[in-house]
Design a protein around this motif. Structure first.
Motif, PDB file in Angstrom:
ATOM      1  N   TYR A   1       0.820  -1.208   0.000  1.00 42.55           N
ATOM      2  CA  TYR A   1       0.000   0.000   0.000  1.00 42.55           C
ATOM      3  C   TYR A   1       0.849   1.250   0.000  1.00 42.55           C
ATOM      4  O   TYR A   1       0.497   2.261  -0.598  1.00 42.55           O
TER       5      TYR A   1
ATOM      6  N   SER B   1       0.539   3.934  -2.934  1.00 38.08           N
ATOM      7  CA  SER B   1       0.167   5.322  -2.657  1.00 38.08           C
ATOM      8  C   SER B   1       1.194   6.272  -3.273  1.00 38.08           C
ATOM      9  O   SER B   1       0.885   7.396  -3.621  1.00 38.08           O
TER      10      SER B   1
ATOM     11  N   SER C   1      -2.159   8.674  -7.025  1.00 40.88           N
ATOM     12  CA  SER C   1      -3.179   9.218  -6.149  1.00 40.88           C
ATOM     13  C   SER C   1      -4.509   8.620  -6.606  1.00 40.88           C
ATOM     14  O   SER C   1      -4.606   8.029  -7.665  1.00 40.88           O
TER      15      SER C   1
END
Lengths: 307, 398
Positions: free
Chosen positions: B47, B51, B55
């Motif tokens: 994750y 990220s 976005s």
């Protein structure tokens, strides 16, 4: 009319192969036992009496012959039906008590009801009733390690009684007890047999107990050599004998009660104490006692439904 | 027997040998904790990377590139807009250009695009303003271009006028240095500076270059209404003959790498859990031997094979369940601890605190279910053996 036996052995044989030797533990046993009888199967150790009990209880399969319980052939029952038979139709009392060690007396007594799927509330009530009936309500929270042999055997009898079975088998129930406890246990079995009319089959090698029995089956080397005693109750009127089984009720009192309209246990159990005390030969104290006893018997019979 | 009975019986039986039960449960706890810890690390890192890659809004964008036989023209842009689920389409082209500022000349790539879709290009202006009005002669310049001009402070740059020469390609594809068309040379104002573009580059509203007569665009960004339709729209555009890609592809690639990683990490944990399952098997088998006599009694007083079997299965299930619950908690706690330590270190060395452990809800549930399944599998054989015991033999067993 001939009565139907509650349990019947027809040419029942059980043979074991011990090395090259064939042991005939039971050899062509024929036996008919009737409802309400107190039977002692008597014989020396190794005569095949325990084998007979295993076959009656459906724990073992005969080499040949058949066992009929109220006309039903045990050989035709599958594993599940045999479990059900042991759970609801018979009760077992063992020489070594065989209580489940980490359970309390109450839990041990209600265990067969738990297997039957009876709700917790109902089975606790029922188990307490039986413990009270047998006079050991005070030890319901004790586990077997906290009990004397006599007490353990009473719990075991309560466990056998709790499902209101047709037949209670007791295999040398006094074998591990001192003579005082042994007598108490035997009296208890006899008392229960008389009160609730359940068939009791006691297995013993002790000739002192023979007077308790209605009939004695003498077993030797796997064969029935003699049956002594009379088949009881065949000619007696049932209702009267039923009332006579109440503590302190003699033949006259029973007849008086019947004349006053209290014909059976249910009538006594549901009557008012004052009304019972009106009957000739029945004191106030006795009225109270027999009413309570009758209620217990009704619970014992119907708490589970008469089978 | 009712489920409550089975539950109470199994609790009572497990309590009989507390130490053994505790150790068996501990085995499962360690196995599940190891799996949860390692896989949570996998998820956390995944994750974190995701990220950084994208976005949320970029997940709904599709980049369309022309192929030799499929050019992106104004007509195609209109066609793209007609596809169901498309929010807007932003065409753009790249040009070579020379910028002159205070007598200094530098070469940079010029991106011509619609200012209102500048977000699609991931142009983040950190000093000055972003492009806004499509008809004003303004540009945004990348910070690396500043370096070439040797200007340290971005604010000194903003608001200055610069002249821009745009070179077009001839028919052979070579860049022509001749300025033959209107708009090929123009004066522009520097509106802002972007931080995140690495190459020397400038962005200009596409309307300023209308006169260059460029037939086809170099790329188009198709913005979809939501993430779910991305796949369908991609396929439709792809069927029209274009090369399509989206950030989702990149994420998919990242995901598949991490999935493989998680499998490896989970595999290490599985070894621990496998050992734990042997422990359960061992415990249940010993328990079976210890309780043979008792099982005989129960069967003699009317317990069915199924009753006995279920009693054992319930015990195994309880070991698995509690092992799963505490293992999950333990693994999660361990992750939290390591994460906190790492963040303290990171802060001391001037880094940023990051979450590198993440345990998704579904994974938490699955780990408990998994612990249950493993313990049931380990417990089924002893349970069946217990159920099949011959009552007469069992009752004689001491």
């Amino acid at each position: 009319m001939a009565r139907k036996p509650v349990i019947k052995a027809v040419n029942l044989s059980k043979h074991y192969q011990m090395g090259t030797m064939l042991v005939k533990a039971l050899d062509k046993v024929n036996l008919e036992i009737y409802s309400g009888e107190f039977i002692i199967i008597f014989g020396q150790s190794g005569c095949g009496k325990s084998t007979l009990m295993s076959l009656f209880a459906g724990l073992d399969k005969p080499t040949s012959g058949e066992v009929f319980v109220r006309g039903e052939n045990l050989a035709e029952l599958n594993t599940l039906q045999l479990s059900k038979y042991r759970r609801t139709k018979i009760g077992m009392v063992f020489q070594q008590y065989n209580l489940v060690p980490n359970m309390t007396s109450l839990e041990n007594v209600y265990l067969p009801l738990a297997f039957e799927g009876i709700s917790r509330r109902r089975r606790i009530k029922r188990a307490r009733n039986v413990l009270e009936l047998i006079g050991i309500a005070d030890i319901e929270r004790h586990t077997s390690s906290e009990l004397s042999g006599g007490q353990q055997q009473r719990v075991s009898i309560a466990r056998a009684w709790v499902t209101s079975p047709w037949i209670v088998f007791a295999d040398e129930p006094t074998g591990n007890l001192d003579s005082k406890s042994a007598d108490e246990v035997l009296r208890l079995l006899k008392q229960l047999n008389q009160k609730s009319k359940r068939t009791v089959i006691l297995i013993s090698h002790n000739p002192e107990y023979l007077p308790y029995a209605d009939r004695v089956v003498y077993l030797k080397d796997g064969k029935v050599i003699r049956i002594s005693g009379k088949i009881k109750g065949a000619t007696k009127r049932r209702k009267r004998s039923e009332l006579e089984s109440l503590q302190g009720v003699g033949k006259t009192a029973a007849q008086n009660l019947q004349k006053a309209g209290f014909e059976n246990m249910l009538d006594i159990a549901s009557a008012k104490e004052e009304d019972l005390a009106q009957v000739n030969g029945v004191s106030k104290k006795l009225a109270k006692l027999i009413r309570k006893e009758a209620q217990e018997i009704i619970v014992a019979r119907e708490g589970f439904g008469e089978k | 027997m009712t489920f409550l009975d089975l539950f109470l019986f199994s609790v009572a039986n497990l309590k009989r040998n507390k130490m053994r039960t505790l150790l068996t449960v501990l085995g499962v706890v360690i196995g599940i904790a190891a799996i949860v810890f390692l896989v949570s690390l996998g998820f956390g890192l995944q994750y974190l990377v995701e990220s950084k890659v994208a976005s949320m809004k970029e997940l709904t964008q599709i980049q369309v590139d022309p192929k030799s036989d499929a050019a992106i023209t104004d007509k195609q842009i209109k066609d793209f807009k007609k596809i169901k689920g498309v929010k807007w389409v932003s065409p753009s082209y790249y040009l070579s250009s020379q910028m002159v500022l205070d007598g200094q000349k530098i070469d940079l790539t010029l991106y011509a695009l619609e200012p209102k879709y500048i977000e699609a290009e991931d142009v983040k202006v950190d000093k000055g303003k972003n492009l806004k009005n499509p008809d004003v002669k303004e540009i945004v310049v990348s910070r690396s271009a500043l370096k070439v001009f040797d200007i340290a402070e971005a604010k000194n740059f903003i608001g200055k006028q610069a002249s821009l020469k745009i070179y077009l390609k001839d028919k052979k594809g070579n860049i022509s240095m001749k300025l033959t068309k209107k708009d090929q040379a123009q004066e522009v104002k520097i509106a802002g500076v972007t931080k995140n573009v690495k190459e020397p580059a400038a962005y200009i509203p596409i309307n300023n270059l209308k006169n260059l007569d460029i037939k086809s665009y170099d790329k188009a960004i198709v913005k979809t209404k939501d993430r779910e339709v991305v796949k369908d729209i991609k396929k439709k555009i792809s069927d029209m003959g274009y090369r399509v890609s989206s950030i989702k592809d990149t994420i998919q690639a990242v995901k598949s790498y991490f999935n493989a990683g998680q499998l490896v990490l989970g595999g290490f944990g599985m070894v621990a859990l496998f050992v734990a399952s042997i422990g359960i098997f061992n415990t249940m088998t010993i328990s079976l031997l210890e309780r043979t006599h008792e099982i005989g009694i129960m069967k003699a007083i009317g317990a069915t094979n199924k009753d006995v079997k279920r009693m054992f299965i319930f015990e195994a299930a309880q070991i698995g369940f509690w092992g799963g619950v505490f293992g999950l908690f333990g693994g999660w706690l361990m992750g939290l601890l390591i994460n906190t330590l790492v963040n303290i270190l990171a802060k001391n060395f001037g880094g940023v605190a990051q979450g590198i452990f993440f345990t998704p809800m579904w994974f938490s549930s699955i780990s408990i279910v998994f612990a249950l399944l493993v313990s049931l599998t380990a417990g089924i054989y002893p349970a069946r053996r217990a159920g099949k015991l011959n009552p007469l033999e069992a009752i004689r067993y001491e």
